[in-house]
Design a protein around this motif. Structure first.
Motif, mmCIF file in Angstrom:
data_model
loop_
_atom_site.group_PDB
_atom_site.id
_atom_site.type_symbol
_atom_site.label_atom_id
_atom_site.label_comp_id
_atom_site.label_asym_id
_atom_site.label_seq_id
_atom_site.Cartn_x
_atom_site.Cartn_y
_atom_site.Cartn_z
ATOM 1 N N ILE A 87 -24.888 -45.059 -27.568
ATOM 2 C CA ILE A 87 -25.269 -45.959 -26.480
ATOM 3 C C ILE A 87 -24.204 -45.940 -25.389
ATOM 4 O O ILE A 87 -24.513 -45.845 -24.202
ATOM 5 C CB ILE A 87 -25.525 -47.378 -27.020
ATOM 6 C CG1 ILE A 87 -26.734 -47.330 -27.969
ATOM 7 C CG2 ILE A 87 -25.744 -48.361 -25.892
ATOM 8 C CD1 ILE A 87 -26.907 -48.548 -28.833
ATOM 9 N N ALA A 88 -22.948 -46.008 -25.790
ATOM 10 C CA ALA A 88 -21.858 -45.958 -24.816
ATOM 11 C C ALA A 88 -21.901 -44.645 -24.037
ATOM 12 O O ALA A 88 -21.742 -44.635 -22.815
ATOM 13 C CB ALA A 88 -20.519 -46.125 -25.523
ATOM 14 N N ASP A 89 -22.113 -43.536 -24.740
ATOM 15 C CA ASP A 89 -22.204 -42.229 -24.082
ATOM 16 C C ASP A 89 -23.335 -42.217 -23.055
ATOM 17 O O ASP A 89 -23.186 -41.668 -21.959
ATOM 18 C CB ASP A 89 -22.433 -41.109 -25.094
ATOM 19 C CG ASP A 89 -21.217 -40.817 -25.945
ATOM 20 O OD1 ASP A 89 -20.124 -41.351 -25.637
ATOM 21 O OD2 ASP A 89 -21.364 -40.069 -26.932
ATOM 22 N N GLN A 95 -23.511 -43.072 -15.358
ATOM 23 C CA GLN A 95 -22.536 -43.303 -14.295
ATOM 24 C C GLN A 95 -22.108 -41.980 -13.664
ATOM 25 O O GLN A 95 -22.064 -41.858 -12.433
ATOM 26 C CB GLN A 95 -21.331 -44.043 -14.857
ATOM 27 C CG GLN A 95 -20.346 -44.467 -13.790
ATOM 28 C CD GLN A 95 -19.222 -45.320 -14.362
ATOM 29 O OE1 GLN A 95 -18.908 -45.243 -15.540
ATOM 30 N NE2 GLN A 95 -18.626 -46.131 -13.521
ATOM 31 N N LEU A 96 -21.816 -40.979 -14.480
ATOM 32 C CA LEU A 96 -21.428 -39.669 -13.951
ATOM 33 C C LEU A 96 -22.584 -39.029 -13.176
ATOM 34 O O LEU A 96 -22.367 -38.417 -12.123
ATOM 35 C CB LEU A 96 -20.957 -38.759 -15.084
ATOM 36 C CG LEU A 96 -19.642 -39.168 -15.729
ATOM 37 C CD1 LEU A 96 -19.363 -38.317 -16.964
ATOM 38 C CD2 LEU A 96 -18.498 -39.095 -14.748
ATOM 39 N N LYS A 129 -23.456 -56.396 -24.526
ATOM 40 C CA LYS A 129 -23.331 -57.070 -23.226
ATOM 41 C C LYS A 129 -22.305 -56.403 -22.311
ATOM 42 O O LYS A 129 -22.497 -56.346 -21.101
ATOM 43 C CB LYS A 129 -22.999 -58.542 -23.406
ATOM 44 C CG LYS A 129 -24.191 -59.358 -23.793
ATOM 45 C CD LYS A 129 -23.870 -60.833 -23.807
ATOM 46 C CE LYS A 129 -25.076 -61.581 -24.328
ATOM 47 N NZ LYS A 129 -24.732 -62.839 -24.912
ATOM 48 N N SER A 130 -21.231 -55.884 -22.867
ATOM 49 C CA SER A 130 -20.225 -55.245 -22.011
ATOM 50 C C SER A 130 -20.812 -54.014 -21.327
ATOM 51 O O SER A 130 -20.509 -53.743 -20.160
ATOM 52 C CB SER A 130 -18.979 -54.870 -22.809
ATOM 53 O OG SER A 130 -19.294 -53.921 -23.803
ATOM 54 N N TYR A 131 -21.665 -53.277 -22.037
ATOM 55 C CA TYR A 131 -22.298 -52.105 -21.425
ATOM 56 C C TYR A 131 -23.412 -52.517 -20.479
ATOM 57 O O TYR A 131 -23.658 -51.851 -19.475
ATOM 58 C CB TYR A 131 -22.797 -51.138 -22.503
ATOM 59 C CG TYR A 131 -21.636 -50.477 -23.176
ATOM 60 C CD1 TYR A 131 -20.973 -49.429 -22.559
ATOM 61 C CD2 TYR A 131 -21.163 -50.933 -24.392
ATOM 62 C CE1 TYR A 131 -19.875 -48.832 -23.145
ATOM 63 C CE2 TYR A 131 -20.067 -50.351 -24.994
ATOM 64 C CZ TYR A 131 -19.421 -49.301 -24.359
ATOM 65 O OH TYR A 131 -18.333 -48.723 -24.940
#
Length: 175
Positions: A87-89, A95-96, A129-131
């Motif tokens: 999920i983070a990836d 973004q990239l 939530k942070s992501y």
């Protein structure tokens, strides 16, 4: 194919078919989208010369991967028990992609809308939530043009499609 992606593709096809029928156009020829791009998206000039190419494949493109007016990513993470690197990836890739899309759009003077679809309440609101905050930041700084959450796809996506159809009409008329 996940359920959100299936709903999304059916809604997209229905909206575009309806538009084509109402405007004397042929769906699949005059009005189309790529629901499973197997190639990279790229920009060409009037002579068909390559002007820019994106480095990743997306989940869809309108009207196609050549000179898209819009590209999108669909992130649906159901039944996850932890908030993992997958999920983070996905968030960082988006973004990239936004940096790259903005650079190519600036260089070629051709706007590409970057749309991000996410689904699964538990994943985003309870575990990530942070992501989710990073996604909102991407929206505010222009790395994505729109974020559509879950069932918002039913109301918001047809509106966005009609905006894209209108943009395409204006582009064709100005040639």
């Amino acid at each position: 194919m996940e359920s959100f992606t299936g709903i999304f593709n059916m809604l997209t096809e229905h909206t575009l078919r309806t538009y084509a029928n109402q405007n004397g156009l042929q769906y699949g020829r005059d009005v189309k989208f790529d629901d499973n791009p197997l190639s990279l998206s790229y920009i060409t000039d009037e002579l068909g010369r390559l002007q820019g190419i994106l480095s990743r494949r997306f989940d869809g493109a309108y009207p196609s991967t050549e000179n898209p007016l819009a590209i999108w990513e669909i992130k649906e993470y159901y039944y996850t028990t932890t908030f993992g690197s997958r999920i983070a990836d996905g968030v960082y890739e988006t973004q990239l992609d936004g940096f790259e899309i903005n650079a190519i759009s600036t260089e070629t003077k051709k706007k590409i809308r970057h749309i991000y679809f996410i689904d699964d309440y538990n994943t985003w609101w309870n575990m990530g939530k942070s992501y989710l905050c990073r996604i909102i930041d991407m929206l505010h700084v222009g790395h994505v043009d729109e974020v559509i959450f879950g069932k918002e796809v039913f109301e918001r996506w047809p509106i966005v499609l009609h905006e894209l159809l209108n943009d395409q009409e204006v582009s064709v008329q100005s040639r």
